[in-house]
Scaffold this active site. Sequence first.
Site, PDB file in Angstrom:
ATOM      1  N   ASP A  21     -39.930  17.888  30.324  1.00  0.00           N
ATOM      2  CA  ASP A  21     -40.012  16.436  30.410  1.00  0.00           C
ATOM      3  C   ASP A  21     -39.793  15.927  28.982  1.00  0.00           C
ATOM      4  O   ASP A  21     -40.515  16.322  28.073  1.00  0.00           O
ATOM      5  CB  ASP A  21     -41.419  16.118  30.948  1.00  0.00           C
ATOM      6  N   LYS A  41     -52.846  12.108  35.205  1.00  0.00           N
ATOM      7  CA  LYS A  41     -53.345  12.231  33.827  1.00  0.00           C
ATOM      8  C   LYS A  41     -54.879  12.246  33.715  1.00  0.00           C
ATOM      9  O   LYS A  41     -55.489  11.313  33.188  1.00  0.00           O
ATOM     10  CB  LYS A  41     -52.759  11.112  32.960  1.00  0.00           C
ATOM     11  N   ASP A  87     -36.078  11.350  32.939  1.00  0.00           N
ATOM     12  CA  ASP A  87     -36.316  12.014  31.648  1.00  0.00           C
ATOM     13  C   ASP A  87     -36.588  13.505  31.809  1.00  0.00           C
ATOM     14  O   ASP A  87     -37.169  14.141  30.942  1.00  0.00           O
ATOM     15  CB  ASP A  87     -37.480  11.350  30.905  1.00  0.00           C
TER      16      ASP A  87
HETATM   17  P1  GTP Z   1     -43.362   5.989  28.497  1.00  0.00           P
HETATM   18  O1  GTP Z   1     -43.400   4.508  28.241  1.00  0.00           O
HETATM   19  O2  GTP Z   1     -43.250   6.754  27.225  1.00  0.00           O
HETATM   20  O3  GTP Z   1     -44.465   6.495  29.381  1.00  0.00           O
HETATM   21  O4  GTP Z   1     -41.990   6.337  29.248  1.00  0.00           O
HETATM   22  P2  GTP Z   1     -41.340   5.677  30.562  1.00  0.00           P
HETATM   23  O5  GTP Z   1     -41.212   4.209  30.390  1.00  0.00           O
HETATM   24  O6  GTP Z   1     -40.053   6.386  30.791  1.00  0.00           O
HETATM   25  O7  GTP Z   1     -42.378   5.978  31.694  1.00  0.00           O
HETATM   26  P3  GTP Z   1     -42.570   7.300  32.529  1.00  0.00           P
HETATM   27  O8  GTP Z   1     -42.228   8.493  31.681  1.00  0.00           O
HETATM   28  O9  GTP Z   1     -43.874   7.277  33.174  1.00  0.00           O
HETATM   29  O10 GTP Z   1     -41.475   7.080  33.660  1.00  0.00           O
HETATM   30  C1  GTP Z   1     -41.028   8.086  34.521  1.00  0.00           C
HETATM   31  C2  GTP Z   1     -39.634   7.703  34.974  1.00  0.00           C
HETATM   32  O11 GTP Z   1     -39.665   6.469  35.667  1.00  0.00           O
HETATM   33  C3  GTP Z   1     -38.672   7.504  33.792  1.00  0.00           C
HETATM   34  O12 GTP Z   1     -37.430   8.046  34.137  1.00  0.00           O
HETATM   35  C4  GTP Z   1     -38.586   5.995  33.647  1.00  0.00           C
HETATM   36  O13 GTP Z   1     -37.298   5.571  33.187  1.00  0.00           O
HETATM   37  C5  GTP Z   1     -38.829   5.513  35.057  1.00  0.00           C
HETATM   38  N1  GTP Z   1     -39.521   4.217  35.098  1.00  0.00           N
HETATM   39  C6  GTP Z   1     -40.724   3.894  34.538  1.00  0.00           C
HETATM   40  N2  GTP Z   1     -41.030   2.616  34.797  1.00  0.00           N
HETATM   41  C7  GTP Z   1     -40.006   2.104  35.531  1.00  0.00           C
HETATM   42  C8  GTP Z   1     -39.722   0.804  36.101  1.00  0.00           C
HETATM   43  O14 GTP Z   1     -40.499  -0.136  35.974  1.00  0.00           O
HETATM   44  N3  GTP Z   1     -38.568   0.674  36.797  1.00  0.00           N
HETATM   45  C9  GTP Z   1     -37.681   1.702  36.960  1.00  0.00           C
HETATM   46  N4  GTP Z   1     -36.554   1.485  37.643  1.00  0.00           N
HETATM   47  N5  GTP Z   1     -37.896   2.924  36.422  1.00  0.00           N
HETATM   48  C10 GTP Z   1     -39.047   3.126  35.726  1.00  0.00           C
END
Ligand code: GTP
Length: 360
Positions: A223, A162, A111
Amino acid sequence: MRGGARQAVILAGGQGTRLRPLTLARAKPVVPILNRPLLAYQLALLRAHGVSDVVLACSYRVDDVRAALGDGQRLGVRLRYVVEDEPLGTGGGARRAADLTAGPLFVLNGDVLTDADLTAMRRLHEARGSRTTIFLQPVDDPRQFGLVETDANGRLRRFREKPTAEEEITTNTINAGIYLIDAPLLARIPPDRPSSIEREFFPALIAEGITSYGWCPRTYWRDLGDPVAYRAGNIDLLEGRANMPLSPPGERRGGSWIGAGGSVADGAQVVAPSVVGAGAVLGRDCRVGPGTVLGDGAQVGDGARVEGAVLWERVAVGAGAVLERCVVGADVKIGARARIGPEVVLESGAVVPDGATRSR
Ligand code: GTP
């Protein structure tokens, strides 16, 4: 193999809860940015820096990601997918995908929108003999991010995810979500249970004194975690704030990009910078822009005004409606004379009746 880093893993499996309701209809890594999937920009950046073998770590709405990116051929990269049945977090996701790679590799949060000079990052990694190098950025309000403390030489000292208490905010430098990691280190992450690269993997490396550096260049970075940031990212690219190796689809005309096959009625104006998708139909005397993205197949009714807004595919805007600085999901129908105010987000498929007002 030392040097190199010609492979990458992109973490693309999160549910994107902060970006709801947009992510209820589409996985965050492929939400449209100027009518291209978000990850298309990361893939173009990787390719521009000599990385064309990429593994996507997926879990949530995998079909969206595959439909948008396929095998990567159109973007000049080789894409492979590793799918988690149950989400394994950023740690497990990275580990499973990295099992398909060898040597040092880039790991990216899916992201992040940036034009960072990954070649410079690779050089620093090699010159310092670093085993993990983390892309850092200074931010005004670090509270919603992971803080990263470094010493005067840029060596990593501490990670803090955080923080809430004021006294824990010891730096404004945050983890910007791109890492360069020597692959054997990733074998430390368990492949079969959820874990976090930020909360577990990096803090453990630092605690053990494994050589790890931060890299904090002056560059464009955002982000796209929530709708405000998502809209702002679109506007940044429209206004040329980033030096992206990929431009929007369409033909450049008068400072905007206009897709093929649309029509523009008498008196309709597109005010630059804007992007108008393929097949868009603009009614008489309507005004689109500045700072607006219309997805493919958009219809803008007579006299309507759309400014600073990001509309996904096939949105129909009724005659005389006014949309300002909002985000509108795919297939939304907005009635005649309706008003949609700043930072409103309309879920894909929503219907707004004639004359209705939506504000935040
Ligand atoms: P929020 O739910 O809004 O926090 O967003 P998010 O689900 O994208 O979580 P976050 O922004 O913390 O994740 C950072 C990156 O890791 C993003 O690109 C997510 O797609 C990825 N990510 C988060 N959780 C997982 C997971 O369980 N598996 C994989 N493969 N990628 C993950």
